[in-house]
Write a protein that holds these residues in place. Sequence first.
Motif, PDB file in Angstrom:
ATOM      1  N   PHE A  80       0.866  -1.178   0.000  1.00 37.83           N
ATOM      2  CA  PHE A  80       0.000   0.000   0.000  1.00 37.83           C
ATOM      3  C   PHE A  80       0.902   1.227   0.000  1.00 37.83           C
ATOM      4  N   ARG A  81       0.360   2.357  -0.425  1.00 39.71           N
ATOM      5  CA  ARG A  81       1.156   3.599  -0.504  1.00 39.71           C
ATOM      6  C   ARG A  81       1.358   4.213   0.867  1.00 39.71           C
ATOM      7  N   VAL A  82       2.545   4.732   1.072  1.00 39.21           N
ATOM      8  CA  VAL A  82       2.853   5.506   2.270  1.00 39.21           C
ATOM      9  C   VAL A  82       3.476   6.810   1.782  1.00 39.21           C
ATOM     10  N   LEU A  83       2.845   7.910   2.117  1.00 38.55           N
ATOM     11  CA  LEU A  83       3.363   9.227   1.757  1.00 38.55           C
ATOM     12  C   LEU A  83       4.157   9.758   2.939  1.00 38.55           C
ATOM     13  N   LYS A  84       5.347  10.249   2.662  1.00 37.43           N
ATOM     14  CA  LYS A  84       6.171  10.830   3.725  1.00 37.43           C
ATOM     15  C   LYS A  84       6.350  12.305   3.421  1.00 37.43           C
ATOM     16  N   ILE A  85       5.919  13.119   4.358  1.00 37.38           N
ATOM     17  CA  ILE A  85       6.000  14.570   4.219  1.00 37.38           C
ATOM     18  C   ILE A  85       6.852  15.054   5.379  1.00 37.38           C
TER      19      ILE A  85
END
Length: 72
Positions: free
Chosen positions: A47-52
Amino acid sequence: MAADTEREAAVNQQVYMAADIQRMLGIGKSSAYTFLEEVHRQKNPPFRVLKIGKLFRVPKRGFDEWLNGGGD
């Protein structure tokens, strides 16, 4: 009244935060961050994991599919 507004906003969000993932998986805070970092670095993540910056955001649809057995 502010708590109700915050709850409504959380329901309408399209992403989970690290604390949400921690709670759903029943793991500790450091384990949740380690897990999200590992998934974020994978070439073909389940699954996608966005890191900001230092913050993680996980789109609900993909995570829910993975959690319910629909992901790889």
